[in-house]
Write a protein that holds these residues in place. Structure first.
Motif, PDB file in Angstrom:
ATOM      1  N   LYS B 286     -32.116 -30.778 -38.048  1.00 29.18           N
ATOM      2  CA  LYS B 286     -32.152 -32.151 -38.203  1.00 29.18           C
ATOM      3  C   LYS B 286     -30.723 -32.464 -38.463  1.00 29.18           C
ATOM      4  O   LYS B 286     -30.199 -33.436 -37.261  1.00 29.18           O
ATOM      5  CB  LYS B 286     -32.521 -32.284 -40.433  1.00 29.18           C
ATOM      6  N   GLU B 287     -29.834 -31.496 -38.611  1.00 27.56           N
ATOM      7  CA  GLU B 287     -28.031 -31.815 -38.566  1.00 27.56           C
ATOM      8  C   GLU B 287     -27.981 -31.178 -37.158  1.00 27.56           C
ATOM      9  O   GLU B 287     -27.005 -32.615 -36.876  1.00 27.56           O
ATOM     10  CB  GLU B 287     -27.271 -31.060 -38.917  1.00 27.56           C
ATOM     11  N   ILE B 381     -33.855 -33.893 -29.327  1.00 32.31           N
ATOM     12  CA  ILE B 381     -33.520 -34.067 -30.539  1.00 32.31           C
ATOM     13  C   ILE B 381     -34.442 -34.851 -31.269  1.00 32.31           C
ATOM     14  O   ILE B 381     -34.387 -33.860 -32.314  1.00 32.31           O
ATOM     15  CB  ILE B 381     -33.163 -36.538 -30.264  1.00 32.31           C
ATOM     16  N   LEU B 382     -35.938 -35.110 -30.900  1.00 30.55           N
ATOM     17  CA  LEU B 382     -36.745 -35.247 -31.649  1.00 30.55           C
ATOM     18  C   LEU B 382     -37.588 -34.339 -31.902  1.00 30.55           C
ATOM     19  O   LEU B 382     -37.909 -34.314 -33.590  1.00 30.55           O
ATOM     20  CB  LEU B 382     -38.127 -36.345 -30.745  1.00 30.55           C
ATOM     21  N   LEU B 385     -34.886 -33.188 -34.592  1.00 33.37           N
ATOM     22  CA  LEU B 385     -34.569 -34.168 -36.062  1.00 33.37           C
ATOM     23  C   LEU B 385     -36.333 -33.840 -37.384  1.00 33.37           C
ATOM     24  O   LEU B 385     -36.073 -33.629 -38.246  1.00 33.37           O
ATOM     25  CB  LEU B 385     -35.415 -35.671 -35.688  1.00 33.37           C
ATOM     26  N   ARG B 386     -37.165 -34.023 -36.379  1.00 22.01           N
ATOM     27  CA  ARG B 386     -38.923 -32.966 -36.982  1.00 22.01           C
ATOM     28  C   ARG B 386     -38.822 -31.420 -37.607  1.00 22.01           C
ATOM     29  O   ARG B 386     -39.187 -31.519 -39.144  1.00 22.01           O
ATOM     30  CB  ARG B 386     -39.970 -33.215 -36.605  1.00 22.01           C
TER      31      ARG B 386
END
Lengths: 235, 388
Positions: B286-287, B381-382, B385-386
């Motif tokens: 996530k970071e 990116i997504l 983040l997931r």
């Protein structure tokens, strides 16, 4: 693009495959957002509102259609160009704050400025100003674990505004907060919109949060409903 | 623009147990490599410090060592009056006929015994070894079965200490003293009377070598050239320093073995570092996504994780050097492939060894960190983040 329109989508479509299922997350969306507008995007889970936010933020690319943000066709940019563009023009606020746990509040806010040409002293000064603006001038050296949820989100907002971006995108910014903290965050966003003229697009489930915005639009099953129209099963 | 170093340092500190365990794995590998280098450097320094710059060692042509050399007494009589050989106060040429043999003694480390060099010399031979000083007892008496032992021998072989008797040749030899020389290799020898030991081993006319002292540096080289060119003598002359330097090859095997063991261990350590960094990438997914949203490029993420892996390896390298430092100065011995006897020396950890060990650690960090860092930088990116 008219001077006033900062975000324009035409026929924006996003499809993807998940476990061999073909999913249409966003279908033929046309949208215009003007400078200084505070738009709340609402809709049920999985309706496509976060997908639209990610496309505006150049975090993802559309399957079809065009998206123009601040006059740039962001979908056509290379990865590295997109990253620079995001840093310069977009402030993003996540539902779960997404602060870096090993950095202090000040260091978290300073992080996006590392990509600018500012010197260390200037960076610290800018970060401190942003933290004071969100009311956390006395929490600069605190680590995220030492802050409440509301304070963490305010640090995240400070991080989003520290580069003085044109657009602030918020993905369920109050989703993880209690009512009091949520109100503080919403007041802060309204202030950023009204006093500082920031264009804000906020994705939310919460009608109370949405009422802080100047405009509300609904998305249902990937389709952006006309202004004033809600999904049929929306309570 | 790279991410702040404090970000990596604090992440290493947060997962301190994993960090320490991985660093220790790298450290042990580094320690093995540094220890093998310390052995080889100790031997090299001991041998390089041996031999007088004006001494010339003469053996039979083709003999790689004194032990393999059959040097006739009549040849010595022919060469000892060569020009360029220094003389003592009494006007005698500083030329020493010598015999070298190997005996087996029980050592502190090897109860089954190890080979030790016994050198028969005349009083002139002792005069040439003017760097050797008695630290205990006295020099052997010519014509008697007496021995004066080098300080390394006395330290490592209990039966070669003053008052003890060593059995070799045709009888027992009484140890009457200990000498110490600044030239390390000499301290691994037992000195006895030339004629007595030659008689015991039946080598009265065929001995091992001659040691000559030249008058000066010019005469030193001229003397070597003269002896080499004299076909009548059929001898091989070389600088005593060069003779000892040539024996450093005895340490090559240790260097190769040490390096091979360290490289094998390094593969394991690389996987350790890789595992730690993959875990870090997974935990901080996530970071990574957040940093990308803030505008950090894929390259910045790659460099950041690579730096973190290098920091981990640097810690391991420092730990490894700390682990190996206590062996500095430790005495040990190695069987020389040239003299077939043991050379005692002290382990030496040189600044070069420390630098090589540290670079080796960094190489492990780079090798172990590259793939996880690449994986971190390639995350969408997504997805990142997931996953968080």
């Amino acid at each position: 693009m008219s001077q006033d329109v900062v975000i324009r989508a035409r026929g924006l479509t996003k499809e993807f495959l998940r476990d061999s299922f073909h999913i249409v997350a966003l279908k033929d969306v046309d949208l215009e957002i003007r400078r200084g507008e505070y738009l709340a995007l609402m809709g049920p889970s999985g309706s496509g509102k976060s997908t639209l936010l990610h496309l505006i933020a150049a975090m993802d690319r559309p399957t079809a259609g065009e998206i123009e943000v601040l006059g740039s066709n962001v979908a056509s940019m290379a990865d590295s160009e997109m990253a620079k563009w995001r840093n310069r023009h977009i402030g993003f606020v996540f539902q779960s704050f997404n602060l870096i746990p090993v950095l202090t509040a000040l260091e978290n806010v300073e992080l996006p400025l590392k990509l600018t040409h500012l010197k260390r002293g200037e960076r610290v000064q800018h970060a401190a100003t942003a933290l004071k603006l969100v009311g956390l001038g006395d929490r600069m050296d605190h680590y995220p674990r030492q802050l409440s949820g509301g304070q963490e989100q305010r640090v995240a907002i400070a991080r989003a505004i520290v580069t003085d971006p044109d657009i602030i995108l918020c993905d369920e910014p109050t989703g993880n907060l209690d009512a009091r903290s949520a109100n503080e965050v919403l007041e802060l966003l309204r202030r950023l919109n009204q006093e500082f003229g920031k264009t804000i697009v906020m994705v939310t489930h919460d009608p109370h949060a949405a009422h802080f915005a100047t405009h509300i639009r609904f998305i249902d099953k990937g389709e952006l409903l006309p202004e004033g129209k809600k999904p049929e099963d929306w309570s | 623009m790279i991410l702040p170093i404090s970000y990596n340092l604090r992440n290493l500190a947060v997962r301190r147990t994993t960090t320490l365990m991985t660093a220790l794995g790298i450290g042990l590998t580094v320690a093995v490599l540094a220890a093998s280098f310390a052995l080889v450097d100790g031997l090299r320094l001991a041998l390089e410090a041996s031999g007088h710059p004006l001494n010339v060692l003469v053996t039979r042509k083709g003999a790689e060592s004194e032990l393999a050399s059959n040097f006739e007494r009549r040849v010595f009589d022919d060469l000892k009056f060569k020009a360029g050989i220094a003389r003592n106060a009494a006007g005698e040429p500083l030329a020493s006929l010598e015999v070298v043999t190997v005996i087996n003694l029980v050592s502190v480390e090897y109860p089954e015994g190890a080979n030790v060099s016994v050198r028969g010399v005349t009083p002139i031979g002792l005069e040439i070894r003017d760097d050797a000083r008695l630290t205990e007892g006295r020099w052997f008496t010519p014509g008697r079965r007496e021995a004066t032992v080098g300080s390394s021998i006395a330290k490592r072989y209990p039966e070669a200490r003053p008052g003890e008797k060593i059995r070799f040749g045709r009888g027992e030899w009484e140890v009457v003293g200990i000498f110490h020389s600044g030239q390390m290799a000499r301290n691994s020898e037992i000195l006895v009377d030339l004629n007595q030991v030659a008689a015991d081993f039946g080598r009265e006319s065929v001995l091992s070598s001659a040691l000559l002292r030249a008058t000066d540096e010019v005469a030193h080289q001229a003397l070597i050239n003269d002896l080499q060119a004299d076909t009548r003598l059929n001898v091989q002359a070389r600088s005593e320093k060069a003779y000892y330097a040539q024996q450093t090859s005895s340490g090559d095997l240790i260097r190769y073995l040490g390096t091979i063991v360290a490289v094998i261990m390094a593969v394991g350590s690389c996987f350790g570092a890789m595992n730690t960094m993959y875990a870090a990438v997974a935990r901080r997914s996530k970071e990574i996504g957040t940093l990308r949203v803030l505008g950090f490029s894929r390259a910045a993420i790659l460099v950041s994780f690579l730096i973190e892996s290098l920091m981990l390896a640097a810690l391991g390298g420092a730990l490894g050097i700390l682990l190996v430092l206590p062996v500095q100065g430790l005495s040990t011995g190695i069987g020389s492939m040239v003299t077939f006897s043991e050379i005692a020396f002290q382990l030496r950890i040189t600044p070069q060894t420390m630098a090589s060990a540290f670079l080796f650690a960094l190489a492990m960090g780079a090798a172990g960190g590259l793939l996880p860092a690449f994986q971190a930088s390639r995350k969408e990116i997504l997805t990142a983040l997931r996953e968080g």
